[in-house]
Write a protein that holds these residues in place. Sequence first.
Motif, PDB file in Angstrom:
ATOM      1  N   LEU A  21      -5.623   8.578   0.467  1.00  0.00           N
ATOM      2  CA  LEU A  21      -4.720   7.467   0.171  1.00  0.00           C
ATOM      3  C   LEU A  21      -3.271   7.937   0.080  1.00  0.00           C
ATOM      4  O   LEU A  21      -2.358   7.270   0.594  1.00  0.00           O
TER       5      LEU A  21
ATOM      6  N   PHE B 208       0.957   4.006  -3.268  1.00  0.00           N
ATOM      7  CA  PHE B 208       0.341   5.327  -3.177  1.00  0.00           C
ATOM      8  C   PHE B 208       1.330   6.433  -2.824  1.00  0.00           C
ATOM      9  O   PHE B 208       1.031   7.609  -3.048  1.00  0.00           O
TER      10      PHE B 208
ATOM     11  N   PHE C 148       0.836  -1.209   0.000  1.00  0.00           N
ATOM     12  CA  PHE C 148       0.000   0.000   0.000  1.00  0.00           C
ATOM     13  C   PHE C 148       0.868   1.256   0.000  1.00  0.00           C
ATOM     14  O   PHE C 148       0.649   2.183  -0.793  1.00  0.00           O
TER      15      PHE C 148
END
Length: 378
Positions: A256, A124, A120
Amino acid sequence: MTEPMPIRKTNPKDILVQSVFLVIVVVLIASAIASARTNLNAMGISSGFGFLDRSTGWSYSFSLVERSIDDPYRWTLFVGFLNTLFLGVISIILATLLGFAVGAARDARNFALNSMATLFVQIFRNIPLILQLVFWYAILIHMPGPRQAMSFLDLAFLSNRGLYTPALNLPPIASLTAFAFAIGSIVVVAKAVQSGFAKRFLIWLAANILLLAALVLFSGAGDSAVFSIPALKGLRFTGGITIPVELVAMIIAIVLYGAAYIAEVVKGGLRAVPKGLIEAGRSLGLSERTIWFKITMPMALRSIVPPLGNQWIFLMKATTIGVAIGFSDLFMIVSTSITQSGQTLELIGILMAAFLLINFSLAQMINLLNSRLQLVTN
């Protein structure tokens, strides 16, 4: 007994140098203002802030308050300021919650959880924010129409026109009351985590019962529903709150992106906690959950808060990318106002002052939070 430190004498040469530098700066600023005023007069453009009372004559996509094309520039700019503040606060809260969760997962000993959190962060954090915004906006505008909208428990709906969510069907006084109770309940829960959960939880439960009673009272004692649920009527939804796709895309992208950086800050803070403290907790027979909440996280917060504050300020400034998809934040309102009125210097000054006010207030709040978390030494 320690001797007092000697008082440093002021050097006249230093004062002279600083005075000369200050005079040069003032002269440069005054010259720039005079030159700009001369050029504006030559082009037939009046300077000053009198244009704020003129009607704009144009509209925009999103507003938290009532607006029309006949509004003066001062009200339109205020609406843009509210939109920027609203987007920034929502994004900071959600990015912080997600960042703490991902950061804790990055520090977890579970391989699968750690790997997912790492993936993740790497995705991002390394994709430009503007590119992420355009990606999510492209997905949202290609969602099905209202008749085929995605349903979430028949309470919320997502279509290419926006996100439809339930709303409180209350007058302004009742809404303020509900907001005050909500803030109070959050404070109580925070205190409950800090000390004695049982008693604090009962107080929190009683506060929420009072909140429900206040909602029923202010809603007209049964004349209308407390909650307004969106429902499909023909080709559109009625009731509830409609969140436009531009705002949804902005929140998703900023949250995000910001959560990826906050996760790294949280991971660094957790790993900065001395291992001896954790081992001491285990030697006392404390569970891993108790150690994490009572030792690891409180100690880590002292290292997390200062860099976390920098991320909050960055996320607030990141709201300016909304101009790329037509979100009516303060930056877009100012840009449109410059095109329509020609008052470039004044509007740029207003934009700078607004962000200075927001970020300075945010910095002061962060400094206050940081001072409260510092260890008290005698």
